[in-house]
Enzyme design. Sequence first.
Site, PDB file in Angstrom:
ATOM      1  CE1 TYR B 438      21.334 -24.267  18.471  1.00  0.00           C
ATOM      2  CE2 TYR B 438      22.897 -25.609  19.670  1.00  0.00           C
ATOM      3  CZ  TYR B 438      22.230 -24.421  19.503  1.00  0.00           C
ATOM      4  OH  TYR B 438      22.469 -23.398  20.367  1.00  0.00           O
ATOM      5  CD  GLU B 439      17.253 -27.978  19.617  1.00  0.00           C
ATOM      6  OE1 GLU B 439      16.526 -28.919  19.294  1.00  0.00           O
ATOM      7  OE2 GLU B 439      17.910 -27.971  20.671  1.00  0.00           O
ATOM      8  N   GLY B 440      17.090 -28.610  14.086  1.00  0.00           N
ATOM      9  CA  GLY B 440      16.577 -28.536  12.717  1.00  0.00           C
ATOM     10  C   GLY B 440      17.218 -27.371  11.973  1.00  0.00           C
TER      11      GLY B 440
END
Lengths: 597, 597
Positions: B438-440
């Site tokens: 997550y968050e890239g």
Amino acid sequence: MSKIKLPLRDIEFALFELFHFEEHYADYCPSLDRSLTKALLNESARFCEDILAPLSASGDTEGCRLVDGEVITPAGFKTAYQQYCDAGWPSLARSAEFGGQGLPQSLGIVMNELSATANYAWTMYPGLSQGAMHTIESHGSDFQKQTYLPALISGEWTGTMCLTEAHCGTDLGLLKTKATPVGDGSFSLTGTKIFISSGDHDLAQNIVHIVLARLPDAPAGTKGISLFIVPKFTVNADGSLGARNGVSCGSLEHKMGIHGNATCVLNFDGAVGTLLGEANKGLHLMFTFMNLARLGAALQGIAHAESGFQAALNYSRERLQGRSLSGAKNPTGVADPIISHPDVRRMLMTQKALSEGMRMMAYFAAKRVDIAQHAATPEKRQMAQDMLSVVTPIAKGFITELGFESASLALQCFGGHGYIKEWGVEQNLRDCRIASLYEGTTGVQALDLLGRKILLSDGKLMDGFTKCIQHFCQDPTNAPELSPYADSLTRLHTEWLGVTQHIGALAQQNPDEVGAASVDYLMYCGYIFMGYLWARAAKTALAALATSSDEQDFYRAKLATARFYFERILPRTLTLVATIKSGANNLMELPAEQFAF
Amino acid sequence: MSKIKLPLRDIEFALFELFHFEEHYADYCPSLDRSLTKALLNESARFCEDILAPLSASGDTEGCRLVDGEVITPAGFKTAYQQYCDAGWPSLARSAEFGGQGLPQSLGIVMNELSATANYAWTMYPGLSQGAMHTIESHGSDFQKQTYLPALISGEWTGTMCLTEAHCGTDLGLLKTKATPVGDGSFSLTGTKIFISSGDHDLAQNIVHIVLARLPDAPAGTKGISLFIVPKFTVNADGSLGARNGVSCGSLEHKMGIHGNATCVLNFDGAVGTLLGEANKGLHLMFTFMNLARLGAALQGIAHAESGFQAALNYSRERLQGRSLSGAKNPTGVADPIISHPDVRRMLMTQKALSEGMRMMAYFAAKRVDIAQHAATPEKRQMAQDMLSVVTPIAKGFITELGFESASLALQCFGGHGYIKEWGVEQNLRDCRIASLYEGTTGVQALDLLGRKILLSDGKLMDGFTKCIQHFCQDPTNAPELSPYADSLTRLHTEWLGVTQHIGALAQQNPDEVGAASVDYLMYCGYIFMGYLWARAAKTALAALATSSDEQDFYRAKLATARFYFERILPRTLTLVATIKSGANNLMELPAEQFAF
């Protein structure tokens, strides 16, 4: 998980084209020609894909339950097991004398790979049975064989291996379970075993436990361990089931994965057993099956690498996200499939190169299992055994470590979706994590390889292995396309000998140098070994492409994967040589009490 | 999990001795002297150890439940959150104008590390709030700030960030959620968001969602995305809660880990929202908080590395198994503690070097977060911002990848016991696995670093970074013990510039070369960066040892760990250089349809 499609084409490539199993079987089991082998593989694959694979996710969710002292397996497991037995699969590679089909162990190993890929937790029920059967076949008295083997071989009963206790896993010399003679030739066993896979369940009428325990007068440590057969239900003289024996499942372990398999705490409370093999030789006898069990654990690495790869590949072809930097690959769609992106390809190619490479490694070993058992001369058997003694710890340690890496890359291909249960890749990763722990951790495999095998033999046990590589590299018939691979392997071959001698010399001064180098050394050996296998695969593919094969794409994919392996995976040896050579001091200098403040 | 002891001594080493935060705070927040900072750290640590840590395992087992459309968090979470608010923690680093304490962001980052280490799933509730507050502080109108910030800052309300939809995560340009103006300046939002962390729960009265959506006339793709504030309950003019808004939790995701956090499918069904910032600039605005969110995800890597390390260290000191090859270390016991075995030490030292190294990396970044926000001159702010723009993707990608490796090594130290829930290390590994997604994902961080930051700036954004390394290596005051580190970093510094130019040149011909190199390049940068930090730590430790410090053992442990890092971890750059230079062809040559047969 997307529907699994067992990789039969790749299995056939490794079996027939690379390792010439048809010719191999002609020596040891003439009936097993290519057509029969393929028919058996197809039949097994259909069963695994249609019956076992659909039970993998539900088995994980449902898990096993302990109800009134009896273990209930997940819905469908029992029926699937019945079908498995009805089709005769448990008896495939077992002795014809007691109802087995007498087919080679290697074929059993390939079949285990298929069911492991479809449903690992389920596969552990018949898998543990194979260990018990193998031990009784090897060390049982005639009476024990007659009593236990027919029902185990038919699958009517299953078996377990009971080694671990709460305070001892690796260090079995500490075990406490006691076996007291009761005067009629049998023994009364008392103690608690933990982590007993398939330790209790509802698939079979009886469960035959092979138990490590200590006789009253046994020497301390590993020299005082004996093996016992302890059935869940005693067996009457006529072969019918007698009374419930004093062994029961105290609880089920709560595990990270393989929820479909019952991992039991087993309480032995005056359970009746018989001695298996010679007293106090239990640890030694156990190793006859342990090597096969370690190859079995290696199959788990392959299984999770393969099933993860298939899921990730399917997803990466379908998931549309972003545009390729080198121009739209799906210009009429909202975005390109993520397989267009180089980094997704890096992850997929890694999984592909590893799962196919692991498969080659396992079959390389499997062929030698047959030879070690059946070759005509003791020299040939010994040569195969020597090779196996080195290949087994490498295969177990290296494949289970890389199986986990591969399963984690599969999850990574899904982005956030990989973290959600519905896609199955998180289960695949959880299930996989046990493989480098049981049947001896990676650290244990590495000490076995470097300490007990290679250094203790003064490097002699490496000989067969390094000769294979030399032979390949110096083969004058190699096509020019193979030169980079042969050059690379030639360099590594020399480096490998040097590194081994280097550790040997240091170890004379300080025995901790062995442990300090061991895991990196095992991985280093594994990468070179797999490099050799990929070079051979490339050679086989080039030969096939030189004919008018109508499978040009298949063979070209082999070449691309071999290239990927040499360019993207094999360079890991660069780091490993450096860390191996860095020596033990950087590990040992810090006092144990100063690791944290 | 064994009881967590937050690593305050190591945190103080990094903050005060290595990075001179006392002097740093003197510039930006004079009240925050060393004594107050330490008092705050101690108080937070006590809360985290006593209140949060005990809820981690139970939160995992119990998970969140959706009952009648409302999410119920695990037992104890709500009370702990109330205590957290009562103590004023949510307001620590928030604007004084709306009730915050106005302390530096860097201190908030350290505090987040503490609670993350104690209980990651719980920490995500206030953690997501910070993201929402930061976004409103940065881009909200005065009215929006007055409406939402006071209750968010007090912790009475919490916030979320609603980005992902089922068909788009990385590629937000595809998002479909619609925002239609209703004529009174507000908007009606309709669509479905998935993977919304802390999306609904029972900890707070209201939840303020920051939502990415598309206006009716918005351009296609990323240039047509706007940000909206959508509260769970509308807010009346007097600040009291109004009607339930049209946003509801449709279901909870079933995840691999972080079960204590509610990951929601959120349905927006004509929910009332207001535009946040300029229309169609949503993606750009979102990045002002995304960089902080990425540092937050990096903290997760540290948290799981630290908690895994502590558990593994405690176990390795207590578990007796086998004898040291170099002579008994516990001769009166049945066996030696496994920390006597070199390979267990290899695993522990790896975890130690990584968790302490990650901490240094995060604080290096945290200091620059303060400077970028508060420095007196625009030049200084820009310099810090430039550094951050490179350090953030490295920290996020590198730390989360190594956090997972470290957590897996922690489990490995336990052998089979690591696979059982009761020790907590399997939860630690499961919880950890989300961080690189997550968050890239790591792949997204790597493209951001190499493509958007380094190559697009013609390498200029590397300057500040490489100057730090040069400065260290050329410092004439370096003690002779530092020479091997300075030599190694000098060589790597040159190699690094060469590798970067090499990729840049290739990328001009073929843009896929960027993606092909990107993740290996990110990891390569990470290892060099961490090497620089360990070299500085060694320098600091040497200086302290030269005084009459009564903590000789602590500083000697730093030296031993720095040595370990340079000898056993940094050589990973050898492999990475080779794979980076191998180019894109080995990834791109295989047609997508030929990855499996």
